[in-house]
Motif scaffolding. Structure first.
Motif, PDB file in Angstrom:
ATOM      1  N   CYS A   1      -6.065  -3.697   9.560  1.00 30.26           N
ATOM      2  CA  CYS A   1      -4.702  -4.198   9.343  1.00 30.26           C
ATOM      3  C   CYS A   1      -4.400  -5.328  10.337  1.00 30.26           C
TER       4      CYS A   1
ATOM      5  N   LYS B   1      -5.836  -5.010   2.576  1.00 29.81           N
ATOM      6  CA  LYS B   1      -7.148  -4.778   3.196  1.00 29.81           C
ATOM      7  C   LYS B   1      -7.334  -3.294   3.477  1.00 29.81           C
TER       8      LYS B   1
ATOM      9  N   ILE C   1       3.248   4.184   7.369  1.00 31.11           N
ATOM     10  CA  ILE C   1       3.126   2.713   7.410  1.00 31.11           C
ATOM     11  C   ILE C   1       4.496   2.132   7.716  1.00 31.11           C
TER      12      ILE C   1
ATOM     13  N   GLY D   1       1.307  -7.011   2.752  1.00 35.88           N
ATOM     14  CA  GLY D   1       0.750  -6.747   1.424  1.00 35.88           C
ATOM     15  C   GLY D   1      -0.629  -7.315   1.176  1.00 35.88           C
ATOM     16  N   CYS D   2      -1.447  -7.473   2.224  1.00 39.45           N
ATOM     17  CA  CYS D   2      -2.790  -8.041   2.014  1.00 39.45           C
ATOM     18  C   CYS D   2      -3.735  -7.037   1.352  1.00 39.45           C
TER      19      CYS D   2
ATOM     20  N   PRO E   1       0.836  -1.206   0.000  1.00 35.25           N
ATOM     21  CA  PRO E   1       0.000   0.000   0.000  1.00 35.25           C
ATOM     22  C   PRO E   1       0.866   1.250   0.000  1.00 35.25           C
TER      23      PRO E   1
HETATM   24  S1  SF4 Z   1      -1.438  -4.203   3.200  1.00 34.28           S
HETATM   25 FE1  SF4 Z   1      -2.318  -5.414   4.886  1.00 34.28          FE
HETATM   26  S2  SF4 Z   1      -0.609  -5.674   6.280  1.00 34.28           S
HETATM   27 FE2  SF4 Z   1      -0.026  -4.024   4.899  1.00 34.28          FE
HETATM   28  S3  SF4 Z   1      -0.625  -2.139   5.927  1.00 34.28           S
HETATM   29 FE3  SF4 Z   1      -2.341  -2.746   4.628  1.00 34.28          FE
HETATM   30  S4  SF4 Z   1      -3.678  -3.978   5.930  1.00 34.28           S
HETATM   31 FE4  SF4 Z   1      -1.691  -3.842   6.970  1.00 34.28          FE
END
Ligand code: SF4
Ligand code: SF4
Length: 330
Positions: free
Chosen positions: A266, A300, A290, A297-298, A249
């Motif tokens: 997260c 969400k 972040i 890398g989910c 993200p």
């Molecule tokens: S991609 Fe997933 S793990 Fe990474 S910041 Fe977003 S919610 Fe959190």
């Protein structure tokens, strides 16, 4: 003449796949072994080792081949492989991925970076290095990394017959997911054709890579008597960046309204906050950024963000001064 031109003293040709949960190394090892056994009539075994942790933890898959007239009685993990397939280049920061590689062995790495950069990071000064942008191919073709890695592995293991794998791909998908047959065949073909090689001759007396069995940091021999673990369950040293599969993200703070929706979805508490005052002088928490060390890398957070302040980006992982940097291309 033997199909297996290179074998060890037990007549085995051995392959070790180093990966993380979710990238399909287990299945790739299985398909590789099957193609040698069913396609060429070799004797072969395959098994994988992985922990009980969530997706993203290290996985190893082992493939052992030998001539049909040789019995395989060794079912131990492969310590001195002829070929190592590294499914995620960032793994080398947490796992000794080249452990035990034979002199003259081949290392295949899923990467977009240069031979020089990979050799430096892996500390692999000589021998054959093979590079394939397996993630890029999988994203282009909407398939998975393991199929493009298999294409490259078939080129390295030139005694295997790629037609066998094409047949396995067809059989795997045609009944339930016929629309996936062609993309997977293309992915395999691109892995086979696009893998690049660089060989730097080893000195004549060069030894292979030393095999190291990872030992637990604390055990009955090393535990300090009466010692106290003050940070049990601490995840400070945990690095989840190896779990990312091509995307991460990106935050545009200018449009962020600090609603904390991202923080609530997260799974790894990646969002970093600081307290401050709003325009009216009231105390409030403000999003600062972040922490990519913990981000798997989910995406969400990207889905939930109401203002579009978070977007997904293709990631290229590089290393500078021992700090991981994620930067964007395209
Ligand atoms: S991609 Fe997933 S793990 Fe990474 S910041 Fe977003 S919610 Fe959190
Ligand atoms: S969800 Fe979006 S707007 Fe809300 S705090 Fe996170 S980044 Fe900012």
């Amino acid at each position: 003449m033997s199909i297996l031109t290179k074998t060890n003293e037990l007549w085995f040709f051995e392959i070790r796949l180093e990966s993380i949960g979710g990238m399909g190394a287990n299945l790739a090892g299985k398909m590789l072994a099957e193609s040698g056994v069913l396609g060429l009539g070799l004797n072969g075994t395959n098994f994988s080792s992985y922990g009980s942790e969530k997706k993203g933890s290290p996985v190893k898959s082992f493939v052992r081949f030998c001539q049909p007239d040789v019995e395989i009685r060794d079912h131990s993990p492969i310590e001195q492989p002829d070929v190592i397939g590294l499914f995620h280049e960032a793994l080398h920061t947490t796992v000794n991925v080249l452990s035990g590689l034979k002199p003259g062995g081949v290392v295949l790495v899923n990467s977009t970076r240069s031979f020089e950069e990979i050799r430096r990071d892996l500390q692999f000064p000589y021998g054959t290095l093979a590079l394939i942008d397996a993630m890029g191919i999988a994203i282009d073709e909407r398939t998975r990394v393991n199929t493009s890695m298999l294409g490259a592995l078939f080129r390295i293991c030139d005694f295997l017959d790629p037609d066998t794998m094409r047949q396995v791909i067809r059989q795997t998908f045609e009944k339930k997911y016929p629309h996936l047959v062609e993309p997977n065949l293309r992915t395999f073909e691109r892995g086979y054709q696009e893998v690049r090689f660089q060989t730097i001759e080893a000195l004549t007396d060069a030894a292979g890579m030393k095999f190291e069995r990872p030992e637990p940091l604390l055990g009955y021999e090393t535990q300090v008597l009466g010692g106290l673990i003050r940070t049990q369950g601490n995840s400070m040293l945990k690095d989840l960046s190896g779990s990312r599969q091509g995307y991460l993200p990106e935050l545009d703070l200018a449009s962020c309204i600090h609603c904390a929706n991202c923080d609530s979805v997260c799974p790894d508490l990646c969002f970093v906050w600081e307290s401050g005052e709003d325009k009216r002088g009231r105390q409030q928490m403000f999003l600062k950024g972040i922490d990519y060390q913990y981000c798997k890398g989910c995406l969400k957070c990207v889905e939930i963000c109401p203002t579009g302040s978070l977007s997904s980006l293709r990631e290229e992982v590089g290393y500078a001064d021992n700090h991981r940097v994620a930067h964007v291309f395209n």
